[in-house]
Scaffold this motif. Structure first.
Motif, PDB file in Angstrom:
ATOM      1  N   LEU A 493      10.890  10.624  -3.511  1.00 33.14           N
ATOM      2  CA  LEU A 493      10.891   9.317  -4.161  1.00 33.14           C
ATOM      3  C   LEU A 493       9.735   8.439  -3.689  1.00 33.14           C
ATOM      4  O   LEU A 493       9.441   7.420  -4.327  1.00 33.14           O
ATOM      5  N   LEU A 494       9.088   8.827  -2.585  1.00 34.43           N
ATOM      6  CA  LEU A 494       7.913   8.078  -2.134  1.00 34.43           C
ATOM      7  C   LEU A 494       6.795   8.129  -3.162  1.00 34.43           C
ATOM      8  O   LEU A 494       5.836   7.356  -3.073  1.00 34.43           O
ATOM      9  N   ALA A 495       6.893   9.032  -4.123  1.00 33.00           N
ATOM     10  CA  ALA A 495       5.895   9.106  -5.193  1.00 33.00           C
ATOM     11  C   ALA A 495       5.827   7.813  -5.995  1.00 33.00           C
ATOM     12  O   ALA A 495       4.819   7.547  -6.666  1.00 33.00           O
ATOM     13  N   GLY A 496       6.863   7.003  -5.901  1.00 36.09           N
ATOM     14  CA  GLY A 496       6.840   5.732  -6.623  1.00 36.09           C
ATOM     15  C   GLY A 496       6.162   4.611  -5.857  1.00 36.09           C
ATOM     16  O   GLY A 496       6.043   3.489  -6.377  1.00 36.09           O
ATOM     17  N   CYS A 497       5.688   4.876  -4.644  1.00 34.65           N
ATOM     18  CA  CYS A 497       5.025   3.849  -3.824  1.00 34.65           C
ATOM     19  C   CYS A 497       3.520   3.938  -4.059  1.00 34.65           C
ATOM     20  O   CYS A 497       2.819   4.714  -3.395  1.00 34.65           O
ATOM     21  N   LYS A 498       3.017   3.181  -4.971  1.00 38.26           N
ATOM     22  CA  LYS A 498       1.636   3.316  -5.432  1.00 38.26           C
ATOM     23  C   LYS A 498       0.605   2.879  -4.399  1.00 38.26           C
ATOM     24  O   LYS A 498      -0.547   3.305  -4.463  1.00 38.26           O
ATOM     25  N   LYS A 499       0.978   2.056  -3.422  1.00 39.51           N
ATOM     26  CA  LYS A 499       0.026   1.593  -2.416  1.00 39.51           C
ATOM     27  C   LYS A 499       0.105   2.401  -1.121  1.00 39.51           C
ATOM     28  O   LYS A 499      -0.626   2.117  -0.178  1.00 39.51           O
ATOM     29  N   LEU A 500       0.967   3.386  -1.066  1.00 39.30           N
ATOM     30  CA  LEU A 500       1.157   4.159   0.158  1.00 39.30           C
ATOM     31  C   LEU A 500      -0.123   4.922   0.505  1.00 39.30           C
ATOM     32  O   LEU A 500      -0.599   5.753  -0.268  1.00 39.30           O
ATOM     33  N   GLY A 501      -0.682   4.639   1.700  1.00 41.12           N
ATOM     34  CA  GLY A 501      -1.913   5.293   2.123  1.00 41.12           C
ATOM     35  C   GLY A 501      -1.714   6.265   3.265  1.00 41.12           C
ATOM     36  O   GLY A 501      -2.478   7.210   3.426  1.00 41.12           O
ATOM     37  N   LYS A 502      -0.667   6.041   4.079  1.00 34.71           N
ATOM     38  CA  LYS A 502      -0.440   6.896   5.243  1.00 34.71           C
ATOM     39  C   LYS A 502       1.054   7.060   5.455  1.00 34.71           C
ATOM     40  O   LYS A 502       1.798   6.083   5.478  1.00 34.71           O
ATOM     41  N   VAL A 503       1.493   8.313   5.623  1.00 31.33           N
ATOM     42  CA  VAL A 503       2.907   8.576   5.848  1.00 31.33           C
ATOM     43  C   VAL A 503       3.042   9.692   6.885  1.00 31.33           C
ATOM     44  O   VAL A 503       2.291  10.671   6.871  1.00 31.33           O
ATOM     45  N   ASP A 504       3.981   9.518   7.802  1.00 28.98           N
ATOM     46  CA  ASP A 504       4.253  10.517   8.833  1.00 28.98           C
ATOM     47  C   ASP A 504       5.637  11.114   8.568  1.00 28.98           C
ATOM     48  O   ASP A 504       6.653  10.431   8.714  1.00 28.98           O
TER      49      ASP A 504
END
Length: 557
Positions: A493-504
């Motif tokens: 569902l993180l695919a809906g976070c359009k500003k996400l640049g970095k995820v661990d």
């Protein structure tokens, strides 16, 4: 034949067939024309070498090998076949023409030397004539031609063993293209920093990049540091001050008196007198960040805080064991206009420190992490956040082991403007985190841009779904490290976070290649995905230009 008897005690022969033995005892037809030519070796130096186990195991080949062969090839030939070939050649060829081209046959057989024409016994050491291809040398002739008669053929180098697939870690990174010329020049300057004076003024922005390069290679010394000083400099950042001494910090204050922002990392040799001198010299300083000022005693801190007074707006101190409650009380009294306060790994920090800190009404960014004293309690933090939380936009309470679910209620009630939150290694339940984000959504609080809930071992899909629902339009950096029970569908569902640049996503055990693909396809701003411990990923994980995928373990369980 007397000569043969005399050598019988010294010569060592390998196994031969009956035909070989018979032919070996027959007189040479050339004895009438050349008395020195015999069926066997003519000198004791030409006696055959002892045969090894490889010679004993040799088997006849199905066809004659090529004319140019090495000693390993000789081992594969049949001794009996070689003898018949060599003998027939010697019978039909006069001694004067015995140097003609011949074929090297099996070990233990006889053939004519390509240099002196005399017969000799073929061994695994027999060498080819250096100037006459396809002819071979006896032992006495080898030294005359500069050939080592007993040199063994070098065994081929063994290929380095491949590391076990279990140890293979793959990082995927696709760069944007060639390095810009300006960056190449800056790297060159960093390499020859000792001679940077010859370039004149290269600008403060580029000099900052040069400083980062030389700090990375631990080349920031008292001599090279002076090249970064300038009377008109208002901002200075040094990323590794390990080699600087007390005098270096005094020179910095004298040569950069107009500094407004100062950031020094690994400043372990800074002393109490350093801060006392800074209080007198740096009359424009407003922002200070120090990492590792171990040697500074509380007298130095107190003197500095009194000197800078109300103009100090930002203070960040990490790893300083000498700061005590009295130091904090002087800080709050002398510097009431602080907007940013970061205290990490402070030796004696505990809940009592929160009482004077509650008087700092202008705080926007606060960090109280890894306290060295008694752990902070939920009740003490509730009282503290009630006093200072109204204007907070960033809060970091990492590594406070006594905090738990009530902390989230305090943050939800007292910090309405919060957009950055870090709660690493705090024991929180999945239900409490879900309620926290649901409450912020209900009260229309602003979405978070940075969230770090690392080592939330009990957190799972409910927490993540509530987080995404509340902050999907704003989140830029997110750490779910250690969320071992979160399901892959929730992560997708993180695919809906359009500003996400970095995820661990490290140690989120249910993450697969398809989960990563969903994030890449749905997040156009994504630049880095960390996946240590995600053992369902393979080498086929999707990738794209400008994206780093760090920590893929390619072994199969």
């Amino acid at each position: 034949m007397s000569g043969r008897r005399g050598r019988s005690g010294a010569a060592v022969r390998g196994p031969t067939s009956a035909l070989t033995s018979f032919l070996g005892n027959q007189p040479d037809p050339q004895d009438n024309t050349n008395a020195n030519t015999e069926a066997g070796p003519s000198r004791i130096e030409e006696e055959p070498e002892p045969l090894d186990s490889d010679d004993l195991d040799a088997r006849p080949s199905k066809r004659r090998r090529a004319l140019s062969i090495d000693s390993d090839d000789l081992d594969a030939e049949s001794p009996s076949a070689g003898v018949s070939t060599a003998v027939s050649s010697s019978v039909n060829t006069p001694a004067s023409t015995s140097r003609a081209t011949s074929v090297a046959t099996g070990n233990g057989s006889f053939m004519n030397c390509g240099e002196c024409g005399k017969k000799f016994t073929v061994t695994q050491y027999t060498k080819e004539h250096p100037h006459r291809p396809q002819t071979w040398l006896c032992v006495p002739c080898c030294p005359k031609l500069g050939v080592n008669a007993f040199a063994k053929k070098k065994a081929p180098a063994k290929a380095a063993p491949k590391k076990a697939a279990r140890e293979k870690i793959v990082h995927y990174e696709v760069t944007k293209g060639p390095t810009p010329l300006a960056d190449l020049c800056i790297q060159m300057i960093g390499k020859y920093i000792e001679e940077v004076d010859a370039l004149g003024d290269i600008g403060s922005v580029n000099m900052g990049k040069v400083c980062k390069i030389i700090c990375k290679s631990r080349r920031l010394t008292p001599e090279t540091a002076t090249l970064l000083y300038s009377v008109d400099r208002t901002e200075l950042t040094m990323y590794d001050c390990t080699l600087l001494v007390h005098e270096s910090y005094l020179a910095m204050a004298n040569l950069c008196p107009n500094l407004v922002t100062l950031n020094l990392q690994y400043c372990g040799q800074m002393q109490t007198e350093t801060l006392e001198a800074w209080g007198k010299s740096l009359r424009h300083l407003r922002h200070l960040e120090l990492y590792g000022p171990f040697l500074v005693r509380k007298e130095g801190w107190i003197s500095f805080f009194k000197a800078v007074g109300t103009r100090l707006e930002s203070l960040s101190i990490t790893q300083s064991p000498r700061i005590d409650l009295e130091t904090i009380e002087v800080l709050v009294k002398s510097c009431p206009n602080l907007r940013t306060l970061h205290l990490a790994e402070i030796g004696k920090l505990d809940s009592e420190f929160l009482i004077p800190l509650a008087k700092l009404k202008h705080l926007h960014s606060l960090e109280i992490s890894s306290p060295g004293g008694t752990a902070l309690s939920d009740d003490a933090l509730d009282t503290f956040l009630q006093a200072v939380g109204a204007n907070l936009t960033s809060l970091n309470l990492d590594f406070n082991p006594e905090l738990s679910d009530p902390l989230l209620v305090s943050i939800s009630q007292h910090c309405p403007k919060l957009t950055k939150l870090s709660l690493r290694d705090i024991d929180l339940s999945d239900a409490a985190v879900q309620s926290f984000f649901d409450a912020r959504l209900k009260h229309r609080r602003p979405g978070f841009t940075h969230i770090d809930l690392e080592k939330g071992h009990d957190l799972a899909g409910h927490s993540l779904r509530a987080l995404i629902k509340q902050s999907d339009e704003t989140i830029e950096s997110l750490s779910l490290l250690g969320w071992r029970n979160v399901d892959a569908d929730a992560v997708s569902l993180l695919a809906g976070c359009k500003k996400l640049g970095k995820v661990d996503l490290s140690w989120c055990r249910n993450v697969t290649d398809f989960t990563v693909k969903d994030i890449i396809d749905g997040c156009p701003a994504i630049k880095e995905i960390r996946v240590w411990g995600c053992n369902r990923l393979t080498d086929n994980v999707p990738r794209k230009r400008g994206l780093k995928v760090v920590g893929i373990e390619t072994h199969a369980l």
